[in-house]
Design an enzyme around this catalytic site. Structure first.
Site, PDB file in Angstrom:
ATOM      1  N   VAL A 181      -7.467  26.519  26.546  1.00  0.00           N
ATOM      2  CA  VAL A 181      -6.879  27.849  26.610  1.00  0.00           C
ATOM      3  C   VAL A 181      -5.367  27.660  26.740  1.00  0.00           C
ATOM      4  O   VAL A 181      -4.894  26.997  27.664  1.00  0.00           O
ATOM      5  CB  VAL A 181      -7.393  28.678  27.810  1.00  0.00           C
ATOM      6  CG1 VAL A 181      -6.746  30.071  27.796  1.00  0.00           C
ATOM      7  CG2 VAL A 181      -8.909  28.809  27.762  1.00  0.00           C
ATOM      8  N   GLU A 182      -4.618  28.237  25.810  1.00  0.00           N
ATOM      9  CA  GLU A 182      -3.163  28.167  25.872  1.00  0.00           C
ATOM     10  C   GLU A 182      -2.661  29.301  26.773  1.00  0.00           C
ATOM     11  O   GLU A 182      -2.853  30.475  26.462  1.00  0.00           O
ATOM     12  CB  GLU A 182      -2.565  28.300  24.471  1.00  0.00           C
ATOM     13  CG  GLU A 182      -2.936  27.141  23.561  1.00  0.00           C
ATOM     14  CD  GLU A 182      -2.372  27.298  22.164  1.00  0.00           C
ATOM     15  OE1 GLU A 182      -1.407  26.585  21.822  1.00  0.00           O
ATOM     16  OE2 GLU A 182      -2.901  28.147  21.410  1.00  0.00           O
ATOM     17  N   VAL A 183      -2.065  28.936  27.879  1.00  0.00           N
ATOM     18  CA  VAL A 183      -1.526  29.901  28.836  1.00  0.00           C
ATOM     19  C   VAL A 183      -0.028  30.022  28.569  1.00  0.00           C
ATOM     20  O   VAL A 183       0.730  29.078  28.778  1.00  0.00           O
ATOM     21  CB  VAL A 183      -1.785  29.438  30.281  1.00  0.00           C
ATOM     22  CG1 VAL A 183      -1.113  30.373  31.271  1.00  0.00           C
ATOM     23  CG2 VAL A 183      -3.292  29.358  30.547  1.00  0.00           C
TER      24      VAL A 183
ATOM     25  N   GLU B 219       2.278  26.693  28.296  1.00  0.00           N
ATOM     26  CA  GLU B 219       3.356  26.489  27.325  1.00  0.00           C
ATOM     27  C   GLU B 219       4.550  27.323  27.767  1.00  0.00           C
ATOM     28  O   GLU B 219       4.446  28.541  27.889  1.00  0.00           O
ATOM     29  CB  GLU B 219       2.866  26.867  25.928  1.00  0.00           C
ATOM     30  CG  GLU B 219       1.702  25.978  25.486  1.00  0.00           C
ATOM     31  CD  GLU B 219       0.982  26.472  24.244  1.00  0.00           C
ATOM     32  OE1 GLU B 219       1.496  27.395  23.564  1.00  0.00           O
ATOM     33  OE2 GLU B 219      -0.108  25.940  23.946  1.00  0.00           O
TER      34      GLU B 219
END
Length: 321
Positions: free
Chosen positions: A152-154, A182
């Site tokens: 999961v890109e936070v 990120e």
């Protein structure tokens, strides 16, 4: 955990939203789902039935899974008691602006407001929110299907609070995901930009007649895909340099790498060329039903995750409630 998460609202029940729903419920959360689709209840029932074996294979207890999922009459009802909201609406700035204004107004003040947006940074749709509301909005971008693929890109926006970033990281970790924060907003974030870079060259190679879509997929799954399931591009390159590592690799093939980068292609925008490409992909895969292809993909992804789990030092252990 910086805060407890007991109730989740899933806004938007397409492929991503339904997958999130199953994952959250499997981790013991009460889940309220909202979507204007007329077949919402049926779609949720079918998704839970389909995804339960996947979740059980990851070591989760799916007994009574459906009992923890509730169909909400509207967004207001879905978010009323939510600790976390996962939005999965259309990729349109105006739509998200209106929706997040509603979420900020109707959800409890402590609720974390997350978007599954795959390309639009949250700063683009939170400009009209009050500071205290914008502070709890950020991107939580998964890869399909999120109940299986761990990443999961936070991605915090310009006004996202650091406490919200930590809370999002804690939340996704608590449901067995691998969050990566990120720190700079960029369209498409990291994963989709990497994916699109490879996809662009893949389309170019097919358009140029170098390889068929089916054989290009074989190239990836029998080389790069296999490698990248265990190491990323940088560690792979570091190992590719032998004992001298990445430095040795750059010093010895850096020039040829640059020449190759300069020669990467740009797919045609000509409608006829695009139609030929679509027909080629359909020739390779169009005879199989979507559900059959997706289930085969999911079984293979489960096998990869299980293999990694069995390896010492894995970053993808079996999940536990």
């Amino acid at each position: 955990m910086t805060r407890p998460f007991r109730t989740a609202a899933v806004i938007g029940a397409g492929t991503i939203g339904l997958s999130w729903t199953a994952l959250f419920a499997a981790h013991g959360l009460t889940v309220r789902v909202s979507d204007p689709r007329e077949d919402l209840a049926d779609a949720v029932t079918k998704a839970l039935a389909r995804y339960s074996p996947h979740l059980a294979a990851r070591g989760l207890d799916v007994t009574g899974l459906a009992d923890r999922v509730h169909i909400a009459a509207d967004v207001t009802e879905a978010v009323r008691d939510a600790d976390v909201v996962q939005e999965n609406g259309p990729e349109r700035v105006e739509f998200k602006q209106d929706l997040f204004a509603t979420l900020a107004r109707e959800a409890p003040a402590h609720a974390l407001l997350l978007s599954s947006s795959s390309a639009i940074p949250s700063t683009a749709f939170t400009g009209k929110l009050a500071d205290e509301d914008a502070a709890r909005v950020l991107i939580g971008h998964p890869f399909n299907p999120p109940h299986l693929v761990p990443l999961v890109e936070v991605v915090p926006g310009e006004r996202t609070g650091e406490d919200a970033v930590q809370a999002a990281t804690d939340f996704y970790t608590s449901v067995g995901r691998t969050p990566v924060v990120e720190r700079k907003e960029i369209a498409g974030f990291v994963g989709n930009r990497l994916q699109n870079a490879l996809s662009r060259e893949a389309v170019h190679l097919v358009e140029q007649g170098v390889v068929t879509p089916e054989d290009l997929d074989k190239v990836v799954t029998n080389s790069l895909g296999l490698r990248w399931a265990t190491v990323g591009p940088f560690l792979g390159s570091h190992l590719g340099g032998g004992p001298g590592g990445y430095r040795h690799l750059v010093e010895h093939i850096g020039a040829s790498m640059q020449d190759m980068w300069d020669g990467l292609g740009r797919p045609s925008r000509d409608p006829k060329e695009q139609e030929r490409l679509v027909e080629a992909v359909e020739k390779a895969y169009g005879s199989s039903p979507y559900s059959e292809l997706a289930e085969t993909r999911d079984r293979k992804q489960l096998a990869v995750l299980d293999a990694l789990s069995a390896t010492a030092g894995t970053t993808h252990p079996k999940e536990e409630n």
